[in-house]
Design an enzyme around this catalytic site. Structure first.
Site, short mmCIF file in Angstrom:
data_model
loop_
_atom_site.label_atom_id
_atom_site.label_comp_id
_atom_site.label_asym_id
_atom_site.label_seq_id
_atom_site.Cartn_x
_atom_site.Cartn_y
_atom_site.Cartn_z
N ASP A 23 96.01 53.57 136.98
CA ASP A 23 95.44 54.70 137.76
C ASP A 23 95.81 56.09 137.27
O ASP A 23 96.05 57.01 138.08
CB ASP A 23 95.85 54.56 139.24
CG ASP A 23 95.34 53.28 139.88
OD1 ASP A 23 94.67 52.51 139.20
OD2 ASP A 23 95.64 53.07 141.07
N LYS A 128 89.43 48.90 140.75
CA LYS A 128 90.03 48.18 141.87
C LYS A 128 89.86 48.97 143.17
O LYS A 128 90.06 50.19 143.19
CB LYS A 128 91.52 47.91 141.58
CG LYS A 128 92.36 49.16 141.41
CD LYS A 128 93.76 48.79 140.90
CE LYS A 128 94.70 49.95 140.82
NZ LYS A 128 95.03 50.61 142.07
N CYS A 161 100.75 52.04 143.74
CA CYS A 161 99.93 51.12 142.94
C CYS A 161 100.73 50.38 141.87
O CYS A 161 100.42 49.22 141.56
CB CYS A 161 98.74 51.84 142.36
SG CYS A 161 97.57 52.32 143.65
N1 TIU Z 1 97.32 54.70 142.43
C1 TIU Z 1 98.02 54.85 143.56
O1 TIU Z 1 99.23 54.77 143.58
N2 TIU Z 1 97.29 55.17 144.71
C2 TIU Z 1 97.78 55.95 145.74
O2 TIU Z 1 97.09 56.22 146.72
N3 TIU Z 1 99.04 56.44 145.58
C3 TIU Z 1 99.70 57.32 146.40
O3 TIU Z 1 100.88 57.52 146.18
N4 TIU Z 1 99.06 57.93 147.36
#
Ligand code: TIU
Length: 229
Positions: A23, A128, A161
């Protein structure tokens, strides 16, 4: 080739390992996206960009597989759980327009991986809908088809994530090595504790190593592999 790691050395096997970058999207690392919408200071995550570039360059030079993930939703939001849509009680939520397009929606600018870490055409990108990269995706099938049993994991955020994906991978039988300086959180304390949770209790979900340790191990493994051929 053993990589210096905690809680103990990680036995990297070049034939069965992939780099999984979680991500590294504009929506999390740039102003005006999902991370900022949740009230976070996105600059906290930007220190992970340069270390990820170094690891990605070395990994590609070694000819090993790279897989990228992106969190996001279909434009019709049919894969967005109502609970996730309203979570946070913000004025702006997933699917609403923002400065980088509709927030966390596939095909929008904010959903893209940051240009510094853009995937190459042969590198799979896993879209995802959740925090974990295995839920409702074909990641497990792709890893199986590539003969992968080890993952070197980086990305954001450490406690969300990255942690969720490492837990999912661990339950599916994958050995995960998380690269500490290539992961980041909006909360430095959560980053530190997120890594602690992975490696505590004898490595309950996996291993943690520094970027330098992974780069050193990677170059030794490649040299040895070259010598054996
Ligand atoms: N990629 C991921 O970690 N999504 C989130 O929403 N992370 C947060 O820390 N908000």
């Amino acid at each position: 080739m053993e990589i210096t790691a905690e809680p103990y050395g990680f036995d990297l096997r070049p034939g069965g390992v992939a780099l999984l970058i979680i991500d590294m999207q504009r929506d999390f690392l740039e102003p005006g996206g999902f991370g900022a919408m949740l009230g976070n200071d996105v600059s906290q995550l930007r220190r992970t960009i340069a270390p990820n570039q170094r690891l990605l360059a070395a990994w590609r030079a070694a000819g090993l597989p790279v897989i990228h993930t992106r969190e996001g939703h279909r434009p019709d939001l049919s894969d967005l759980p109502p609970a996730k849509k309203i979570r946070g009680r913000g004025k702006t939520t997933i699917g609403d327009p923002g400065p980088m397009g509709r927030i966390l929606v596939r095909g929008q600018a904010g959903h893209d991986i940051i240009p510094e870490l853009a995937p190459l055409p042969q590198e799979p990108v896993i879209d995802k809908p959740g925090k974990g990269a295995f839920f409702a995706t074909d990641l497990h099938a792709i890893l199986h088809n590539l003969g992968i049993s080890q993952l070197v994991v980086t990305g954001v955020t450490t406690e969300v994530c990255v942690n969720t994906t490492v837990r999912e991978a661990n339950d599916r039988g994958f050995d995960c090595l998380v690269v500490a300086d290539c992961c980041g959180s909006y909360f430095p304390e959560f980053h530190r504790m997120g890594l602690e949770m992975i490696k505590a209790q004898g490595g309950i979900f996996g291993w943690v190593a520094s970027l330098d340790a992974v780069l050193a191990g990677l170059s030794s493994a490649i040299i040895l592999q070259g010598a054996a051929e």
